[in-house]
Design an enzyme around this catalytic site. Structure first.
Site, mmCIF file in Angstrom:
data_model
loop_
_atom_site.group_PDB
_atom_site.id
_atom_site.type_symbol
_atom_site.label_atom_id
_atom_site.label_comp_id
_atom_site.label_asym_id
_atom_site.label_seq_id
_atom_site.Cartn_x
_atom_site.Cartn_y
_atom_site.Cartn_z
ATOM 1 N N ALA A 264 0.847 -1.192 0.000
ATOM 2 C CA ALA A 264 0.000 0.000 0.000
ATOM 3 C C ALA A 264 0.879 1.236 0.000
ATOM 4 O O ALA A 264 2.040 1.197 0.393
ATOM 5 C CB ALA A 264 -0.882 -0.002 1.240
ATOM 6 N N LYS A 265 0.296 2.334 -0.429
ATOM 7 C CA LYS A 265 1.032 3.590 -0.372
ATOM 8 C C LYS A 265 0.992 4.087 1.064
ATOM 9 O O LYS A 265 -0.073 4.169 1.642
ATOM 10 C CB LYS A 265 0.343 4.637 -1.233
ATOM 11 C CG LYS A 265 0.486 4.391 -2.698
ATOM 12 C CD LYS A 265 0.120 5.646 -3.439
ATOM 13 C CE LYS A 265 0.440 5.442 -4.914
ATOM 14 N NZ LYS A 265 0.790 6.653 -5.584
ATOM 15 N N ARG A 266 2.151 4.385 1.629
ATOM 16 C CA ARG A 266 2.103 5.071 2.904
ATOM 17 C C ARG A 266 2.634 6.468 2.654
ATOM 18 O O ARG A 266 3.758 6.624 2.199
ATOM 19 C CB ARG A 266 2.963 4.375 3.952
ATOM 20 C CG ARG A 266 2.632 4.942 5.332
ATOM 21 C CD ARG A 266 3.413 4.291 6.436
ATOM 22 N NE ARG A 266 4.785 4.765 6.449
ATOM 23 C CZ ARG A 266 5.616 4.534 7.435
ATOM 24 N NH1 ARG A 266 5.228 3.815 8.465
ATOM 25 N NH2 ARG A 266 6.842 4.987 7.396
ATOM 26 N N THR A 270 5.746 5.172 -3.154
ATOM 27 C CA THR A 270 5.910 3.896 -3.839
ATOM 28 C C THR A 270 6.857 4.017 -5.016
ATOM 29 O O THR A 270 7.079 3.053 -5.715
ATOM 30 C CB THR A 270 4.566 3.332 -4.358
ATOM 31 O OG1 THR A 270 3.972 4.316 -5.187
ATOM 32 C CG2 THR A 270 3.627 2.968 -3.238
#
Ligand code: GLU
Length: 500
Positions: A264-266, A270
Site C-alpha cells: 500500500a502507499k504510505r 511507492t
C-alpha cells in the site's frame, strides 16, 4: 561467458518500488558477475506511453547508484523528446535501446514466423473479437481468441490490408521452462492464447519485442517479477520457433506489505522519487531493497551492508521463494543508521536541499549560513530518521517564532507567577554569561535550577518552549548557543509577556 541482464521498463509511469527491488537484483547480479546491466525502454504500448517518464526513470536509477552499461543513445533520446538527453545518453553495441526505434526488426521476425508456419495473419474486427469473448464468458470459459483466422487459406489475408500477426500456439502438449527460483514450470498449451505478436499499427506487442530484444541484445538472464510467469510460455514458444537459445529465467516473488497484503502507499511513497522526497538516503534504500527477499546467508544477522558488500555477497540462487514483506519501520530504522554514519559535513550537504526547499535557507547558501548549519548538524544527527525531519526540527533557528501560548508555557506544571520568575532569572543569568557558548550556558543554568529549587524538567522545559516554540527540540544548551544571546533574551522576554 559474461552475464548480461536488463531492466526493461515501460514508460507508462514511474516504476513501483517493488519493481525497483527487482532492478536492484539485476544490477547486483551484473556487478557481482562482472557482466553488463542494460537499460531498455519498452515503449510499444502507445496508449499508455508517457515519454516524460523516461528521464524520471533514469534519474531514479542514477540516484540509487544503479548505473547502466548500455542503454538509449543520444539521438534515440532526442527523438523520444527527452530534454537534457546528453545527461542520460549511454548507447552501446546492440542499439537502438528504445523499442519504437526497432520496428523493422520486429516486423521481419514476425514475417519469418509466418513463413515457418509459427504465426498467421488475422483480420478479425474488434467487434467480432468482443462477440467471441462475450460468448466465452457466457459459457464460463476464459476469454481467448477462437483461432478463426488460423484456419483460413494462407493467402486469404493480404499483407497489405490491415491485420495483426498471431502466434500459432500448439493445440496440444506442454510448454516447460526451468526457473532459477521456481524450478520446473509447466503450462498446458491448450490454455495458451494465440497471442498477437504484431499489431495492425506495425508495433510489436510486448511478447514479441521482449524475445527479439533479449535475443539480439544477448541477454543471458531474464530476472523479472513473477507476475510475468504466465507470459513466459509464449516467450518460450517463440524461442523454440525461432531456434534461438533461451536465456535463464528467474522470476522474483512480489513485494507485499507485512502480512502479505498488497503493497500500500504510505504517505504516497511507492516510487524512487517519492522516497527521495521523503528524505531517505539512496544508500539506505538500496540496502533495504537488496534485503527484500534475499539474505546473504543462513543465520546472518548483519543487516547493514555497503554497496560493495552487497555486490560481493549477492547470490541470485538464494533469492527467497516467498513474497517479500516491505516494512516501512525497518526502512526508517535503516535510514536512521545511515544518517548517523555520515560525517557531519556529508550530512550537511544532504540536508541542505531540504532546508532550501522549505525556504529556510537561501539558494545558494551564503557562507555565514553554512557556518550556522555546521553547528546545527551535530545537534540533530542522532535525532532524525528522515532528512525531511530537519525542517520541523530546526525551523526556529531561521525564522521568528510566535510567542508560545500560556498553556504551552505552563505545560510542565508551574504556575504563571513561578514561570515568570524562572523566565526572568534565566534572562538575568544568560545576559551575564561571559561567552554565549554551550560550555558557559550549561553550568549557569544548572546552578539556577538548584537555586530555584525546581526540577531540570520544569526549568529546561520552560526555556525550551520559550526559545524554540517546541516541546521537543535539539539539545537545549547547544540550541541556545546557536540562537545567540540577543534572540534568546528576546524570546524569553516575549514568553514572559504571555504570562502577564
Ligand atoms: N516492459 C515490461 C515491464 O514493464 C518488462 C517485463 C520484462 O522484464 O520482461 O515490466
Amino acid at each position: 561467458m559474461s552475464v548480461r541482464v536488463r531492466f526493461a521498463p515501460s514508460p507508462t509511469g514511474e516504476p513501483h518500488i517493488g519493481n525497483v527491488r527487482t532492478v536492484v537484483f539485476n544490477w547486483l547480479f551484473a556487478r557481482k558477475m562482472g557482466g553488463q546491466f542494460i537499460l531498455r525502454i519498452e515503449d510499444t504500448d502507445r496508449v499508455r506511453y508517457q515519454p516524460e517518464t523516461i528521464p524520471v526513470i533514469m534519474e531514479g536509477l542514477r540516484w540509487l547508484g544503479l548505473d547502466w552499461d548500455e542503454g538509449p543513445g543520444l539521438e534515440e533520446l532526442k527523438r523520444a523528446g527527452v530534454e537534457n538527453a546528453e545527461a542520460y545518453a549511454v548507447g552501446g553495441p546492440y542499439g537502438p535501446y528504445i523499442q519504437s526505434e526497432r520496428l523493422p526488426l520486429y516486423k521481419q521476425v514476425a514475417e519469418e514466423l509466418i513463413a515457418a508456419g509459427w504465426a498467421y495473419r488475422c483480420n478479425c474486427t474488434p467487434e467480432r473479437l468482443e462477440e467471441v469473448r462475450q460468448a466465452q464468458r457466457a459459457r464460463g470459459q476464459p476469454p481467448m481468441y477462437d483461432r478463426h483466422c488460423r484456419y483460413l487459406p494462407p493467402d486469404a489475408i493480404s499483407p497489405d490490408e490491415p491485420h495483426v500477426i498471431r502466434l500459432k500456439v500448439p493445440l496440444t502438449g506442454r510448454t516447460v521452462f526451468q526457473d532459477v527460483i521456481r524450478g520446473e514450470v509447466v503450462f498446458e498449451n491448450a490454455g495458451i492464447d494465440d497471442q498477437v505478436l504484431l499489431k495492425s499499427d506495425g508495433f510489436p506487442t510486448y511478447h514479441l519485442a521482449v524475445v527479439v530484444d533479449d535475443h539480439s541484445m544477448k541477454v543471458t538472464h531474464v530476472i523479472r517479477g513473477d507476475d510475468w510467469v504466465p507470459s513466459t510460455p509464449k516467450h518460450v514458444l517463440l524461442y523454440q520457433a525461432l531456434g534461438w537459445e533461451m536465456p535463464v529465467f528467474c522470476h522474483v516473488p512480489l513485494v507485499t506489505m507485512p502480512g502479505g497484503k498488497k503493497l500500500a502507499k504510505r504517505a504516497g511513497a511507492t516510487s524512487i522519487t517519492e522516497f527521495r522526497k521523503q528524505g531517505y538516503l539512496a544508500e539506505a534504500l538500496l540496502n533495504f531493497l537488496a534485503l527484500l527477499g534475499w539474505a546473504p546467508g543462513e543465520g546472518e544477522t548483519q543487516e547493514i551492508f555497503s554497496r560493495e558488500e552487497l555486490i560481493e555477497r549477492f547470490d541470485l540462487y538464494r533469492v527467497n521463494r516467498a513474497p517479500a514483506a516491505f516494512s516501512y519501520d525497518k526502512l526508517d530504522w535503516m535510514n536512521g543508521v545511515y544518517i548517523r554514519s555520515l560525517s557531519s559535513d556529508e550530512l550537511l550537504e544532504r540536508l541542505l536541499p531540504f532546508w532550501q526547499e522549505a525556504g529556510l535557507v537561501p539558494v545558494p547558501c551564503p557562507p555565514e549560513t553554512r557556518a550556522v548549519l555546521r553547528r546545527i548538524v551535530p545537534l540533530i544527527q542522532e535525532r532524525i530518521k528522515h532528512l525531511t525531519d530537519v525542517v520541523e526540527m530546526t525551523d526556529f533557528f531561521f525564522v521568528d517564532i510566535a510567542p508560545p501560548s500560556a498553556e504551552q508555557l505552563l505545560a510542565q506544571g508551574l504556575d504563571a507567577e513561578k514561570a515568570r520568575e524562572v523566565l526572568r532569572r534565566t534572562r538575568a543569568v544568560l545576559a551575564d554569561v561571559p561567552e554565549f557558548s554551550e560550555e558557559a550556558i550549561e553550568p549557569s543554568l544548572r546552578a539556577l535550577v538548584e537555586e530555584l529549587g525546581l526540577s531540570n524538567r520544569q526549568v529546561f522545559g520552560l526555556i525550551r518552549i520559550a526559545t524554540t516554540g517546541k516541546a521537543v527540540s535539539p539539545p537545549l544548551f547547544g540550541t541556545l548557543s546557536i540562537l545567540g544571546r540577543e534572540r534568546v533574551l528576546a524570546r524569553l522576554e516575549a514568553a514572559e509577556r504571555q504570562l502577564m
